[in-house]
Design a protein around this motif. Structure first.
Motif, mmCIF file in Angstrom:
data_model
loop_
_atom_site.group_PDB
_atom_site.id
_atom_site.type_symbol
_atom_site.label_atom_id
_atom_site.label_comp_id
_atom_site.label_asym_id
_atom_site.label_seq_id
_atom_site.Cartn_x
_atom_site.Cartn_y
_atom_site.Cartn_z
ATOM 1 N N ARG A 22 2.404 2.064 -6.952
ATOM 2 C CA ARG A 22 1.323 2.383 -7.878
ATOM 3 C C ARG A 22 1.261 1.380 -9.021
ATOM 4 N NH1 ARG A 22 2.784 7.143 -11.545
ATOM 5 N NH2 ARG A 22 4.057 5.407 -12.288
ATOM 6 N N ASN A 23 2.414 0.994 -9.555
ATOM 7 C CA ASN A 23 2.444 0.042 -10.664
ATOM 8 C C ASN A 23 1.946 -1.334 -10.250
ATOM 9 O OD1 ASN A 23 3.392 1.987 -12.382
ATOM 10 N ND2 ASN A 23 5.550 1.336 -12.271
ATOM 11 N N ASP B 241 -5.130 5.326 -8.723
ATOM 12 C CA ASP B 241 -5.411 6.748 -8.508
ATOM 13 C C ASP B 241 -5.441 7.074 -7.016
ATOM 14 O OD1 ASP B 241 -6.340 9.341 -9.850
ATOM 15 O OD2 ASP B 241 -7.862 9.028 -8.296
ATOM 16 N N PHE B 242 -6.028 6.160 -6.211
ATOM 17 C CA PHE B 242 -6.072 6.364 -4.759
ATOM 18 C C PHE B 242 -4.661 6.407 -4.187
ATOM 19 C CE2 PHE B 242 -5.920 4.448 -0.536
ATOM 20 C CZ PHE B 242 -6.753 5.303 0.179
ATOM 21 N N VAL B 243 -3.824 5.436 -4.569
ATOM 22 C CA VAL B 243 -2.446 5.390 -4.063
ATOM 23 C C VAL B 243 -1.695 6.661 -4.432
ATOM 24 C CG1 VAL B 243 -0.216 4.235 -4.364
ATOM 25 C CG2 VAL B 243 -2.284 2.874 -3.983
ATOM 26 N N TRP B 244 -1.871 7.118 -5.655
ATOM 27 C CA TRP B 244 -1.125 8.295 -6.106
ATOM 28 C C TRP B 244 -1.650 9.574 -5.457
ATOM 29 C CZ3 TRP B 244 3.436 7.859 -7.407
ATOM 30 C CH2 TRP B 244 4.132 8.862 -8.087
ATOM 31 N N GLU B 245 -2.947 9.640 -5.248
ATOM 32 C CA GLU B 245 -3.521 10.823 -4.605
ATOM 33 C C GLU B 245 -3.020 10.968 -3.174
ATOM 34 O OE1 GLU B 245 -7.878 12.630 -3.213
ATOM 35 O OE2 GLU B 245 -7.794 10.901 -4.560
ATOM 36 N N PHE B 246 -2.893 9.850 -2.471
ATOM 37 C CA PHE B 246 -2.506 9.895 -1.057
ATOM 38 C C PHE B 246 -1.081 9.373 -0.852
ATOM 39 C CE2 PHE B 246 -7.157 9.586 -1.072
ATOM 40 C CZ PHE B 246 -7.456 10.754 -0.375
ATOM 41 N N ARG B 247 -0.210 9.664 -1.808
ATOM 42 C CA ARG B 247 1.178 9.188 -1.712
ATOM 43 C C ARG B 247 1.915 9.805 -0.526
ATOM 44 N NH1 ARG B 247 0.294 12.139 -6.181
ATOM 45 N NH2 ARG B 247 1.456 14.078 -6.550
ATOM 46 N N ILE C 131 -10.918 7.127 4.152
ATOM 47 C CA ILE C 131 -9.962 8.118 3.670
ATOM 48 C C ILE C 131 -9.527 9.049 4.799
ATOM 49 C CG2 ILE C 131 -9.738 10.147 2.175
ATOM 50 C CD1 ILE C 131 -11.410 8.631 0.096
ATOM 51 N N VAL C 132 -10.471 9.447 5.646
ATOM 52 C CA VAL C 132 -10.137 10.306 6.784
ATOM 53 C C VAL C 132 -9.093 9.632 7.667
ATOM 54 C CG1 VAL C 132 -11.014 11.329 8.915
ATOM 55 C CG2 VAL C 132 -12.320 11.551 6.792
ATOM 56 N N GLU C 133 -9.280 8.339 7.930
ATOM 57 C CA GLU C 133 -8.339 7.620 8.794
ATOM 58 C C GLU C 133 -7.049 7.274 8.059
ATOM 59 O OE1 GLU C 133 -9.147 5.768 12.270
ATOM 60 O OE2 GLU C 133 -11.109 4.996 11.668
ATOM 61 N N PHE C 134 -7.153 7.003 6.767
ATOM 62 C CA PHE C 134 -5.967 6.658 5.989
ATOM 63 C C PHE C 134 -4.950 7.805 6.024
ATOM 64 C CE2 PHE C 134 -3.501 6.209 2.070
ATOM 65 C CZ PHE C 134 -3.153 4.861 2.118
ATOM 66 N N LYS C 135 -5.446 9.032 6.084
ATOM 67 C CA LYS C 135 -4.557 10.197 6.112
ATOM 68 C C LYS C 135 -3.727 10.262 7.399
ATOM 69 C CE LYS C 135 -7.471 13.130 3.174
ATOM 70 N NZ LYS C 135 -8.307 14.360 3.116
#
Length: 804
Positions: A71-72, A52-58, A178-182
């Motif tokens: 994702r898979n 879900d994390f990978v797909w949200e921040f694809r 998450i802030v930095e991942f973006k």
């Protein structure tokens, strides 16, 4: 599956273990939706959180071609249990997912169950300090939960004994991540942001055994687990693509030990590669004493960058990412490479030797060796670590054979391989350096004069740039405010690298404002002298080979131990050195050792601080110790001779044997020609402090020091007698009292304290055990009072009479 997507999928396969710990209600609902949609069941919940994390921040992963594939990898690297869900059979029908599953299993071979932790503690669990698992330690210690920053490596914070956080600190940390991942723009930045946030996050998750949920022991960080899994997975991928392993061998592999049908356990599927540099010390110190400081650090940092560049060169030529670099520090590095790349490695070995010989002649040599790795080897990887060291040693014994000996005996100019002016300029740039950039904009072997900023002050191309360019790289040092490349710029000693830098690099580069040795010497307290300190970890090879239990010597633990040592000597030491402002000149520090020059009194204090904090860093484990060599010199004493003397002092400390010992106990400091244990060093420092106080604030003459020294004649017999007979010769203490008879009346209390300290050293030596019943390290060298006196003489020079 496309190779880059496969790599990113393997690197992120367990990211859900971090995200899940935040216990965000929103994410709980979103993770449940993957079950409601029939894509996954309830088992291995971290898969759903990660997917879900990978797909949200694809959008942040748009540099990857096949995002559904990534994702898979995250969602299906475990087999589900519910036949009605897609994850039940998906893993066993996709060879790429199966390879990640195998890599995950081999990287996790270290897992041991821990019955002391409850499954609900998973959301608050801390990482075990891996050094507390080395033989000889009493009790497990835990690291505080935090991101990777130098200030977090304060020993007082990392030796906590509570296995769980007081509250759920994961939520704040996940939100910061998450802030930095973006801000991530490429896979290099992705690697470093994972290192920043996952270095102190346990890799373990709850499992079910015989219907009961338990936790694995949490001594491997999630970052180390992810990078090792990705390194192994790429070996499988490349070997599979090259036909060296088959689909049947991958699918037929059964997890667990000693399955006869597991052919990959007996088949080479990877290579452990080591590059070990020779000639480092002679290259750094083979300079004139006059103005030595101008080029000393430049030479040292150049060698560190040379290791970085050659590691990068091998990775690029083998098309491997940074996660395949298991360790790089202290003059050697290790890479996990696919077996299918062996022929290419042979070519690279010739190229590396040829470039170094052309640029440095016989001054610097890089021995490149490798050994084959089978699937079963990941369970006891310490053996491979030792085996590859033996392979590189063989290359050292026949160095230059790869390019032909006739080339070595060709005539060349005596000045070739030296560039004093170029390294002086490099040192000056390093003082203001905020980041280092290693980029690849130039073709290998390009001629000089084509590139900006490539020349030393005399108009010639600098040797250090010439060498880097022969490997196809441009290296530069950048100041604060200058622009850099998000693909190649490494921020120095600061993990706040996003979005402008590709990552970060720890390195002890703090240089004094004025690096001239005369200027540093003038900052000394008392006598204007320099001290040279060489210090390293004792029995390191034995620690890696035998320190862990046999079932614990896995690839992830070996990689984790190496990285943690590097964090101390290349990272944390910066914090200690900064306390001394301009008094310390760090020549080098990396791997497991350090070499510092500075104002003599600052170096003496720093040596004790390094040892004290190192003990805390390794969880007070008595089996992990450090030894040091300390010597005092005139600032104009030849640098190379002083360096050799300091090295000899370190060797003397490591080889010193107490009476009755069958082998050296190490854990020593050699100072002023004498060897002491660190407890004795504390006595020396305390005693000299009392003497200095009497002279500086008590009005006593420096003649007091010679009286104290005279009184210690025979002190060695006094200590030896207490060791052998268990009795104190009171007459010797009276003699000490007699020599102090003329001290000023107002110093009566200080005099009594001196006598008390003098006698307590002996009395303390009579006691075999401390108040807690632990066996004490007794005084073995009786020369501690004379050395304390000499220390006080240095400290009080110019502050009293008898200074002739």
């Amino acid at each position: 599956m496309e190779r880059q997507s496969f790599y990113v999928g393997s690197l992120l396969h367990d990211i859900g273990k971090f995200i899940e710990r935040a216990k965000s209600q929103e994410r709980i609902e979103k993770a449940k939706k993957w079950m409601d949609d029939g894509l996954a069941d309830a088992s291995y919940a971290h898969r759903r959180y990660g997917a879900d994390f990978v797909w949200e921040f694809r959008d942040q992963l748009n540099f990857v071609g096949d995002l559904p594939g990534v994702r898979n990898c995250v969602l299906y690297h475990h087999k589900g249990r519910d036949k009605d869900k897609r994850d039940y059979d998906y893993l066993n029908n996709n060879v790429y997912l199966k390879m990640i599953r195998l890599a995950d299993s081999w990287a996790s071979a270290e897992r041991q169950t821990d019955s002391t932790l409850k499954p609900q503690d998973y959301f608050k669990s801390k990482l075990v300090n891996i050094f507390s698992l080395i033989h000889g330690n009493k009790g497990v210690r835990y690291l505080d939960l935090n991101k990777l920053v130098l200030n977090h490596l304060i020993p007082d914070q990392i030796e906590t004994v509570n296995p769980v956080t007081a509250n759920n600190q994961y939520e704040d940390l996940v939100n910061e991540f998450i802030v930095e991942f973006k801000k991530v723009k490429n896979q290099v930045q992705l690697f470093y942001v994972l290192e920043k946030y996952l270095s102190f996050i346990p890799a373990q998750s709850p499992i079910e055994i015989n219907g009961k949920e338990i936790l694995y022991r949490s001594d491997i960080s999630l970052f180390d687990h992810l990078r090792v899994t990705a390194a192994i997975a790429l070996c499988l991928y490349d070997d599979f693509k090259e036909g060296q392993i088959t689909e049947n061998e991958i699918f037929s592999y059964k997890e667990g030990k000693n399955h006869p049908e597991n052919t990959l356990d007996k088949k080479s599927i990877a290579l452990l590669v080591q590059v070990d540099f020779s000639g480092i010390q002679s290259f750094i110190f083979d300079i004139k004493s006059k103005g030595a400081a101008k080029s000393l650090k430049g030479r040292s940092f150049y060698l560190q960058l040379l290791s970085d560049v050659i590691a990068r060169y091998i990775l690029d030529e083998l098309e491997l990412p940074i996660s395949s670099l298991l360790y790089n520090g202290g003059g050697n590095f290790y890479i996990l490479a696919p077996k299918s790349k062996e022929v290419k490695l042979q070519e690279l070995r010739k190229k590396i030797t040829r470039v170094l010989y052309d640029c440095h002649r016989t001054n610097i040599y890089a021995a490149l060796g490798w050994v084959e790795v089978k699937g079963k080897d990941f369970e006891d990887f310490s053996g491979k670590w030792q085996e590859v060291s033996e392979a590189t040693s063989k290359m050292k014994s026949r160095r230059y054979s790869e390019i032909g000996y006739e080339r070595v005996f060709e005539p060349f100019e005596a000045s070739q391989g030296d560039d004093t002016e170029g390294f002086e300029g490099f040192t000056n740039k390093l003082k203001e350096a905020r980041f280092v950039t290693i980029s690849k904009p130039v073709p290998a072997g390009s001629k000089q004069g084509q590139y900006p900023n490539s020349q030393s002050g005399n108009g010639h191309e600098s040797l250090w740039q010439k060498t880097f360019r022969q490997f196809g790289y441009e290296v530069s040092l950048g100041k604060k405010g200058e622009k850099t490349d998000s693909h190649s710029g490494l921020l120095l000693n600061d993990t706040d690298f996003l979005p402008d830098h590709s990552g970060f690099k720890f390195s002890v580069v703090n240089l004094p404002e004025n690096s001239e040795f005369d200027s540093i010497t003038n900052l000394s307290n008392g006598d204007k002298k320099l001290a040279y300190l060489k210090m390293d970890v004792d029995n390191l090879g034995k620690i890696f080979k035998e320190g862990l239990e046999k079932n614990d010597r896995t690839i992830s633990r070996i990689a984790s131990l190496s990285r943690m040592l590097r964090l101390f000597f290349e990272g944390y030491l910066n914090k200690l050195i900064r306390k001394y402002a301009d008094k310390i000149y760090p020549v080098y520090s990396g791997g497991d050792d350090t070499f510092l020059i500075g104002a003599w009194d600052a170096v003496f204090d720093l040596a004790e601080e390094i040892n004290r904090d190192f003990k805390k860093f390794v969880a007070q484990n008595p089996k992990i110790t450090a030894s040091a060599g300390l010597n005092v010199f005139h600032p104009h004493f030849p640098v190379i001779r002083a360096s050799n003397i300091a090295e000899e002092a370190l060797d003397k400390g490591k080889s010193y044997r107490n009476e009755g010992e069958s082998e050296p106990s190490k854990n020593k400091v050699a100072i002023m020609g004498q060897v002491f244990n660190w407890k004795e060093f504390e006595y020396i420092k305390d005693f000299q402090g009392r003497l200095v106080e009497l002279i500086e604030n008590g009005g006593e003459s420096r003649a007091l020091l010679s009286k104290v020294y005279q009184s210690t004649i025979g002190f060695n017999k006094l200590v030896e007698g207490s060791n052998k007979t268990g009795r104190l010769n009171v007459q010797k203490v009276w003699r000490f009292n007699y020599y102090l008879r003329n001290m000023k009346t107002e110093n009566k209390e200080a005099k009594e304290n001196l006598i008390k300290t003098y006698s307590s050293i002996i009395l303390d030596n009579l006691m075999y055990y401390d108040k807690d019943g632990n066996k004490k390290e007794r005084i073995s060298n009786p020369m501690l009072i004379p050395v304390a006196t000499r220390w006080a003489e240095l400290k009080t020079k110019g502050k009293g009479d008898n200074d002739e």
